[in-house]
Enzyme design. Structure first.
Site, short mmCIF file in Angstrom:
data_model
loop_
_atom_site.label_atom_id
_atom_site.label_comp_id
_atom_site.label_asym_id
_atom_site.label_seq_id
_atom_site.Cartn_x
_atom_site.Cartn_y
_atom_site.Cartn_z
N THR A 106 0.83 -1.20 0.00
CA THR A 106 0.00 0.00 0.00
C THR A 106 0.87 1.24 0.00
O THR A 106 1.91 1.27 0.66
CB THR A 106 -0.89 -0.01 1.26
OG1 THR A 106 -1.61 -1.23 1.27
CG2 THR A 106 -1.84 1.16 1.29
N GLY A 158 -0.15 -3.14 4.87
CA GLY A 158 -0.13 -4.53 5.31
C GLY A 158 -1.51 -5.16 5.23
O GLY A 158 -2.35 -4.74 4.43
N1 GLY Z 1 -3.49 -2.75 3.14
C1 GLY Z 1 -3.98 -3.07 1.87
C2 GLY Z 1 -5.00 -4.10 1.86
O1 GLY Z 1 -5.11 -4.92 2.78
O2 GLY Z 1 -5.73 -4.16 0.90
#
Ligand code: GLY
Length: 246
Positions: A106, A158
């Site tokens: 992300t 994450g």
């Molecule tokens: N942190 C990105 C997701 O879990 O989609």
């Protein structure tokens, strides 16, 4: 693994999630958006041009097209090729992501401007080979991102399911409101995630936080999370602290 060239869902579709929030608590978000290159820009249009906060799926796509965003072919051929190869070798219902290469996925951005105003954004293609329709924390205000101009801004990366479970970024800001530094708040949010999960296998989460004075902090469940810092005088890549080594 982020963006239009990121890993697809189980059925080979690349679906994108993003959100944005400004210092006046205006916010916009899109989820499960396909075939649009810059979902964060669509989230910005949701914030600026609609009375809503969140648009998803085909509705988000139709809105993007109506704003003049161009449809791009998705998945791109490299993604399709990788997905076909993966599909041949994997018959599981879904794939648990590999820490840091498949779920550290992300882009979160926090900004403090010259007038002392905070803002932030968060964007992702999400968990590689997720179930179709799955949405993570990144487009959810309070989970993947939260900004309170009186206190600070926070974002997460994450495994989104774990972040949503503790309303991660909102939790970080509320801890800062109680007097925690950005670093202490990120550490406490990581502790809460750890305490709520019996099995930490594959569970990487990292938080990043910034306060009104420009103090920042970052912390993750496992090693491997880093962040870029840009000030007037300095550009650096910093390794965040972590609770466990994997
Ligand atoms: N942190 C990105 C997701 O879990 O989609």
């Amino acid at each position: 693994s982020v963006g239009i060239g990121g890993r697809p869902d189980l059925s080979g579709h690349v679906t994108l999630d993003a959100c944005i929030m400004d210092s006046n608590s205006n916010c916009g978000s899109v989820a499960c958006l396909e075939g649009i290159k810059h979902p964060i820009s669509v989230a910005r249009r949701v914030m600026d041009q609609t009375p809503h906060v969140m648009l998803v799926g085909q509705g988000a796509k139709d809105f993007a097209l109506s704003c003049g965003f161009k449809h791009v072919k998705s998945p791109i051929k490299e993604v399709k090729k990788e997905w076909r190869e993966w599909k041949r070798g994997n018959k599981e219902k879904f794939k648990k992501p590999t820490i840091n290469s498949e779920n550290h996925d992300t882009i979160g951005m926090l900004a403090l401007d010259a007038n002392g105003n905070l803002s932030g954004a968060c964007t992702t293609s999400g968990w590689g080979y997720k179930l179709p329709g799955r949405v993570g924390d990144s487009p959810i205000i309070g989970a993947g991102l939260f900004v309170d101009n009186e206190i600070g801004a926070a974002c997460a990366t994450g495994m989104g399911e774990a972040v949503i479970r503790i309303s991660g970024s909102h939790t970080v800001i509320e801890l800062m409101r109680q007097g925690y530094t950005p670093q202490e708040a990120c550490e406490e949010a990581v502790s809460r995630i750890i305490s709520k999960h019996k099995n930490l296998d594959g569970l990487q989460v990292g938080f990043l936080a910034l306060d009104k004075k420009g103090n920042y902090g970052a912390y993750s469940v496992f090693n491997g999370f880093n962040f870029a810092l840009k000030t007037v005088n300095k550009s650096s890549l910093i390794d965040a602290g972590y609770n466990r080594r994997w």
